[in-house]
Design a protein around this motif. Structure first.
Motif, mmCIF file in Angstrom:
data_model
loop_
_atom_site.group_PDB
_atom_site.id
_atom_site.type_symbol
_atom_site.label_atom_id
_atom_site.label_comp_id
_atom_site.label_asym_id
_atom_site.label_seq_id
_atom_site.Cartn_x
_atom_site.Cartn_y
_atom_site.Cartn_z
ATOM 1 N N ALA A 117 96.537 113.731 38.912
ATOM 2 C CA ALA A 117 95.814 113.873 40.183
ATOM 3 C C ALA A 117 95.838 112.583 40.993
ATOM 4 O O ALA A 117 95.225 112.502 42.051
ATOM 5 C CB ALA A 117 94.372 114.297 39.921
ATOM 6 N N CYS A 118 96.541 111.555 40.480
ATOM 7 C CA CYS A 118 96.594 110.290 41.222
ATOM 8 C C CYS A 118 98.038 109.961 41.603
ATOM 9 O O CYS A 118 98.332 108.874 42.088
ATOM 10 C CB CYS A 118 95.977 109.156 40.403
ATOM 11 S SG CYS A 118 95.442 107.752 41.418
ATOM 12 N N GLY A 119 98.959 110.912 41.333
ATOM 13 C CA GLY A 119 100.346 110.703 41.759
ATOM 14 C C GLY A 119 101.169 109.779 40.887
ATOM 15 O O GLY A 119 102.268 109.381 41.265
ATOM 16 N N HIS A 120 100.680 109.461 39.669
ATOM 17 C CA HIS A 120 101.454 108.557 38.811
ATOM 18 C C HIS A 120 102.735 109.232 38.313
ATOM 19 O O HIS A 120 103.684 108.546 37.933
ATOM 20 C CB HIS A 120 100.593 108.048 37.653
ATOM 21 C CG HIS A 120 99.378 107.269 38.102
ATOM 22 N ND1 HIS A 120 98.531 106.628 37.235
ATOM 23 C CD2 HIS A 120 98.877 107.017 39.342
ATOM 24 C CE1 HIS A 120 97.552 106.032 37.918
ATOM 25 N NE2 HIS A 120 97.739 106.270 39.196
ATOM 26 N N ASP A 121 102.744 110.585 38.340
ATOM 27 C CA ASP A 121 103.984 111.313 38.043
ATOM 28 C C ASP A 121 105.051 110.971 39.088
ATOM 29 O O ASP A 121 106.213 110.748 38.773
ATOM 30 C CB ASP A 121 103.725 112.838 37.991
ATOM 31 C CG ASP A 121 102.952 113.348 39.215
ATOM 32 O OD1 ASP A 121 102.353 112.524 39.960
ATOM 33 O OD2 ASP A 121 102.935 114.575 39.438
ATOM 34 N N LEU A 159 93.253 111.486 46.565
ATOM 35 C CA LEU A 159 93.584 111.130 45.178
ATOM 36 C C LEU A 159 92.402 111.508 44.290
ATOM 37 O O LEU A 159 91.255 111.419 44.711
ATOM 38 C CB LEU A 159 93.844 109.619 45.075
ATOM 39 C CG LEU A 159 95.042 109.089 45.870
ATOM 40 C CD1 LEU A 159 95.039 107.560 45.862
ATOM 41 C CD2 LEU A 159 96.349 109.612 45.324
ATOM 42 N N HIS A 160 92.703 111.949 43.091
ATOM 43 C CA HIS A 160 91.713 112.355 42.086
ATOM 44 C C HIS A 160 91.080 113.700 42.399
ATOM 45 O O HIS A 160 90.138 114.118 41.716
ATOM 46 C CB HIS A 160 90.618 111.290 41.869
ATOM 47 C CG HIS A 160 91.121 110.050 41.198
ATOM 48 N ND1 HIS A 160 90.330 109.241 40.409
ATOM 49 C CD2 HIS A 160 92.342 109.482 41.181
ATOM 50 C CE1 HIS A 160 91.049 108.223 39.950
ATOM 51 N NE2 HIS A 160 92.279 108.359 40.426
ATOM 52 N N SER A 161 91.569 114.398 43.436
ATOM 53 C CA SER A 161 91.104 115.769 43.698
ATOM 54 C C SER A 161 91.899 116.715 42.799
ATOM 55 O O SER A 161 93.081 116.483 42.522
ATOM 56 C CB SER A 161 91.353 116.115 45.172
ATOM 57 O OG SER A 161 91.449 117.517 45.339
ATOM 58 N N GLU A 163 96.417 103.006 33.577
ATOM 59 C CA GLU A 163 95.856 102.358 34.775
ATOM 60 C C GLU A 163 94.457 102.881 35.047
ATOM 61 O O GLU A 163 93.599 102.164 35.565
ATOM 62 C CB GLU A 163 96.761 102.617 35.991
ATOM 63 C CG GLU A 163 96.409 101.793 37.226
ATOM 64 C CD GLU A 163 95.187 102.288 37.983
ATOM 65 O OE1 GLU A 163 94.396 101.472 38.462
ATOM 66 O OE2 GLU A 163 95.002 103.517 38.078
ATOM 67 N N GLU A 164 94.220 104.144 34.678
ATOM 68 C CA GLU A 164 93.000 104.830 35.115
ATOM 69 C C GLU A 164 91.750 104.499 34.298
ATOM 70 O O GLU A 164 90.658 104.875 34.669
ATOM 71 C CB GLU A 164 93.210 106.354 35.057
ATOM 72 C CG GLU A 164 94.264 106.885 36.010
ATOM 73 C CD GLU A 164 93.794 106.906 37.469
ATOM 74 O OE1 GLU A 164 92.665 106.456 37.747
ATOM 75 O OE2 GLU A 164 94.569 107.373 38.311
ATOM 76 N N TYR A 165 91.925 103.844 33.168
ATOM 77 C CA TYR A 165 90.782 103.642 32.284
ATOM 78 C C TYR A 165 90.652 102.153 31.956
ATOM 79 O O TYR A 165 91.362 101.646 31.068
ATOM 80 C CB TYR A 165 90.984 104.493 31.023
ATOM 81 C CG TYR A 165 89.834 104.472 30.064
ATOM 82 C CD1 TYR A 165 88.565 104.897 30.458
ATOM 83 C CD2 TYR A 165 90.002 104.031 28.756
ATOM 84 C CE1 TYR A 165 87.508 104.870 29.583
ATOM 85 C CE2 TYR A 165 88.949 104.002 27.861
ATOM 86 C CZ TYR A 165 87.696 104.424 28.283
ATOM 87 O OH TYR A 165 86.633 104.391 27.407
HETATM 88 ZN ZN LIG Z 1 93.690 106.925 40.231
#
Ligand SMILES: [Zn+2]
Ligand SMILES: [Zn+2]
Length: 407
Positions: free
Chosen positions: A110-114, A372-374, A146-148
């Protein structure tokens, strides 16, 4: 790098477009949480090997990150150019109804890291074909977690020495607040340090009609809230932005009782390390003083999040020039305000100059407007080859001289 060089990069990115999109879809379907990106890392290693890249370091620094080099055929004195993509997903249940929807319940990119991963793979494929034109080595950093913040991949990689042979580093994030295909840049403060704190004010319970028999933590909390809010207005230089918010408070059981304890939690956002330390220090001083005056006690926990993301002036100027030459001046957006969100790219920037770039992915016609994050977030696939071309151009154009950043 000549204009024909940029055209060649764009041509290759367009040629690999379908492949880049397919990689992104695959990664999107099989998202993995922070620090557990095992299959994603395997996928990255397989692709890099397929391109003919030989120097690959999986599990770099004891993380699930993958680091790899594309060596310049004619190396220069300059240190390597680092290109970074983050690879982790979020504990969110995807609400999009698309063929490539997440196959993992409760986990979503959900943050586009893909997209970041696929774009950097695309850049790797382009750069490996243009090794004879590389002014210096390229270090590809596919970063885990990155997210945690507790497992920050950037922090772990920096501690393991990932920046030691770098002269500059670039990172990119898809951004649904600017139009698809535009690039947002900013010198200096880009994203805030995002810290958290917990406060416990301990008093002594008593009957409401006999306050002198107890210690009132609600009154202590009232004083603490006041004092904490005065730190930014009276202790911090007004030219240095800072936010302190107490977002949670709980205490008390009955209207006729003085309770034994009040708990509060909040967050601190800053762009300057000295200000950040000062706020934490003054919070503790305020609490200590209040506890002493009222005869109670306090507990204070300050939890450091990521440091602020501060973009280097010269590296950002260089990004601007590359964007103008690659895409045209009309695609460049000067971001005027920093974001109060956090990002662990900050750790690299503390070690080596670089720039964190925003790649626009807002497309109203395609309904790609979610933040982002939605659970509805999705990227505009058409920008993926563009991101690859930008990553590749940043490495190809950086120059041979040790200072770099000139064409
Ligand atoms: Zn993020
Ligand atoms: Zn992100």
């Amino acid at each position: 790098m000549t204009q024909s060089g940029f055209e060649e990069v764009k041509f290759l990115a367009e040629e690999f477009k379908e492949e880049i999109i397919a990689w992104r879809k695959h990664i999107h379907m099989y998202p993995e949480l922070s620090g557990k990106e095992y299959k994603t890392a395997e996928f990255i290693v397989e692709r890099l090997k397929e391109f003919g890249i030989e120097e690959i370091y999986p599990a770099f620094g004891g993380t699930t990150s993958v680091v790899a080099y594309i060596r310049a055929e004619n190396p220069s004195d300059g240190k390597a150019v680092g290109l970074r993509a983050d690879i982790d997903a979020l504990p969110i249940e995807e609400k999009n109804d698309v063929p490539y929807k997440s196959r993992v319940p409760g986990v979503m990119h959900a943050c586009g890291h893909d997209a970041h991963t696929a774009m950097l793979l695309g850049a790797a494929k382009i750069l490996n074909q243009l090794r004879d034109k590389l002014p210096r080595d390229v270090k590809l950093i596919f970063q885990s977690c990155e997210e945690y913040p507790p497992c920050s991949g950037a922090r772990a990689l920096v501690e393991a020495g990932v920046c030691d042979d770098l002269g500059v580093i670039f990172g990119m994030h898809v951004y649904p607040e600017i139009p698809s295909g535009t690039v947002g840049v900013k010198e200096g403060a880009m994203m805030a340090a995002a810290d958290f704190f917990k406060v416990e004010l301990i008093g002594k319970s008593a009957h409401a009609s006999k306050p002198h028999m107890g210690v009132d933590p609600i009154l202590m909390a009232a004083q603490a809230i006041n004092s904490i809010h005065h730190i930014v207005s009276r202790k911090v230089n007004p030219l240095h932005p800072a936010v302190v918010t107490i977002g949670k408070i709980e205490g008390g059981y009955a209207p006729n009782q003085i309770p034994d304890e009040v708990k509060m939690e909040g967050t601190v956002r800053t762009f300057n390390e000295a200000v950040r330390d000062k706020i934490a220090d003054w919070m503790e001083r305020a609490l200590k003083g209040i506890a002493e005056v009222y005869g109670g006690e306090y507990r204070f926990e300050y939890i450091h999040g990521y440091p602020p993301v501060i973009n280097d002036k010269n590296a950002t100027r260089y990004v601007r020039e590359v964007v103008k030459k690659l895409l045209g001046e009309d695609r460049l957006i000067e971001l005027t305000e920093p974001s109060m969100g956090g990002e662990d790219f900050a750790y690299y920037l503390k070690k080596v100059p670089g720039s964190y770039i925003r790649l626009g992915t807002r497309n109203e016609e395609k309904g790609l407007v979610y933040p982002l994050h939605s659970a509805h977030f999705d990227v505009d696939e058409d920008i993926l080859p563009l991101g690859s071309a930008l990553f590749a151009s940043l490495a190809l154009g950086y120059g041979k001289t040790p200072e770099g950043g000139n064409f």
